[in-house]
Each structure stands twice: as C-alpha cells, then as structure tokens.
Design an enzyme around this catalytic site. Structure first.
Site, short mmCIF file in Angstrom:
data_model
loop_
_atom_site.label_atom_id
_atom_site.label_comp_id
_atom_site.label_asym_id
_atom_site.label_seq_id
_atom_site.Cartn_x
_atom_site.Cartn_y
_atom_site.Cartn_z
N HIS A 1 0.83 -1.21 0.00
CA HIS A 1 0.00 0.00 0.00
C HIS A 1 0.86 1.26 0.00
O HIS A 1 2.07 1.22 0.23
CB HIS A 1 -0.96 0.00 1.19
CG HIS A 1 -0.28 0.04 2.54
ND1 HIS A 1 0.27 1.18 3.07
CD2 HIS A 1 -0.08 -0.94 3.46
CE1 HIS A 1 0.78 0.92 4.26
NE2 HIS A 1 0.59 -0.37 4.52
N CYS B 1 3.12 -4.97 6.70
CA CYS B 1 2.70 -4.54 5.36
C CYS B 1 3.89 -3.94 4.61
O CYS B 1 4.89 -3.53 5.20
CB CYS B 1 1.58 -3.51 5.46
SG CYS B 1 -0.03 -4.23 5.93
#
Length: 238
Positions: free
Chosen positions: A184, A200
């Site tokens: 992301h 992440c």
C-alpha cells in the site's frame, strides 16, 4: 337730490373703517404665536459629510484551500530507492512481484533480465514474514480497519478510518491472499527504506499508483525472508 361732496366724504370714511377692521383682524394680540400653516412637515435630518472616494481595488477571490495532494512524496528520496528499471535475473514470469525484505526493494518483473525496482518500507523487527501469496483485491484510496492484533498492541488506534490522503494506507492498496498484509501507499514517505511497519509493504503514493496500474488480481507475490543480500543488487539500466 344727489350731493357729490357728501358722497366723497362718506366713501373716504368707509374705506378708512375697512382698513382699520382688517388690521385688527390680522394683527391680533402682540404676543400671539404665528400660525403654523403646515404642521405635518418634519424638519430634514442634517446631511452627513460626504465620504472620500476610495481608490479602485481589483476583486480578489478568497484563496482556495486546496485539498491535500494525492502524492505527498515531497521527501527527497535516496537515489537507490527511486523507481527505476534495473537488470534483474530471475526465472519468475513477467508480471511477478518479488519483495526483497532485507534490502527494502520491490521488483516488478518485466522479463528479458529486467525489472522495475521500487524502494519500500517493510516490517520492523519481529514483524517480517516470507512466503508466496497473490493479489486478491485492489483498492483506490482504501479505508483502513486495523486488525484485532494491531488494536491489541495499540489500543489508541481508530477502529475505522475512511480513505483519503491522511489515511495510513495511502493512495492504493493491493491485498495479499487471506492475510492481514497489503502492499500500500503511505502518508509518511520518509519511512521508505526502513523497517517500520507491522508487516505490510509500504510504497510512496506515486510508486504504489504506478505499480497498481501494472498489477492485476491474481498476480503472484513472492516475499523473500529476512536474510542478508547485497544492497546494490540490480544495477540500474535507466
């Protein structure tokens, strides 16, 4: 018999009497107030002094407060973390994503010994992982709902945050398998090249938007383990 002299004397006397009566009627007592013929007229208010003429000022619109930019990557990025096409030897098919965890690079395989290399931020100590996943979902300006594991560690976090420039997931997100991990964007581009996340993979908003346009649902993602590798792996070709 008509006497002319008598008539003249009488006429003068009558005229003098009429004048006297008229004077008495209109003169009246010396102290009487004058008659106000139009009592319903009100005196006009005093006129204000004229204001000086101001010089002409051109119209100026209220400054427009622009929304936050979609790309907040104004931080000066080290050259090795800037997006570039590099030589990269791999047997993986074009379109595969390879995440070099220890060196904080993400490679998008082009084929013919080349790949697009991006600088990334990865999991901090104790939060790195490895394995093979696939992109199962894509989202633009995604909402963020921290998983229960993260809430347990950081109870001050919001339970839900709508997508937008202030959202920690940034401009785009690509969800990996059935895990809680994503590739992301970020509103903290200064963390690129660092081990800071909860697992992440972070990219600048500009880079994640570029990768997003190349990737389809089903794309293979290989996350390499946290082992030593050469930081200069993949020499830039342009």
């Amino acid at each position: 018999m008509f006497n002319l002299d008598t008539f003249k004397t009488y006429s003068r006397a009558a005229a003098l009497g009429a004048v006297a009566v008229t004077a008495i009627a209109f003169t009246g007592p010396a102290k009487a107030a004058p008659v106000q013929l139009f009592p319903f007229f009100q005196p006009l208010p005093p006129m204000a002094a004229p204001q000086p003429i101001q010089p002409y000022q051109p119209y100026q619109a209220t400054p427009y407060q622009a929304a936050p930019s979609e790309d907040q990557d104004a931080v000066e990025m080290p050259a090795r973390f800037r997006r570039q096409t590099v030589s990269y030897a791999t047997r993986e098919a074009p379109g595969t994503i390879i995440i070099d965890t220890p060196n904080t690079y993400l490679y998008y395989v082009l084929g013919n010994g080349q790949a697009v290399r991006y600088g990334i931020g990865v999991g901090r100590d104790g939060f790195t992982w490895s394995g093979i996943q696939s992109v199962t979902k894509k989202a633009e300006w995604p909402d963020w709902t921290p998983p229960p594991e993260m809430i347990a560690r950081q109870p001050y976090l919001p339970r839900h945050m709508a997508g937008g420039p202030g959202n920690p997931l940034g401009a785009r997100a690509m969800y990996l398998g059935g895990t809680i991990y994503r590739i992301h964007g970020t509103n903290a581009p200064e963390t690129i090249g660092k081990h800071v996340s909860s697992g992440c993979i972070r990219m600048t908003n500009d880079d994640v938007t570029n990768l997003y346009s190349r990737v389809n649902v089903g794309t293979k993602v290989i996350v390499l383990p946290m082992t030593e590798r050469r930081a200069d792996l993949g020499a830039a070709t342009r």
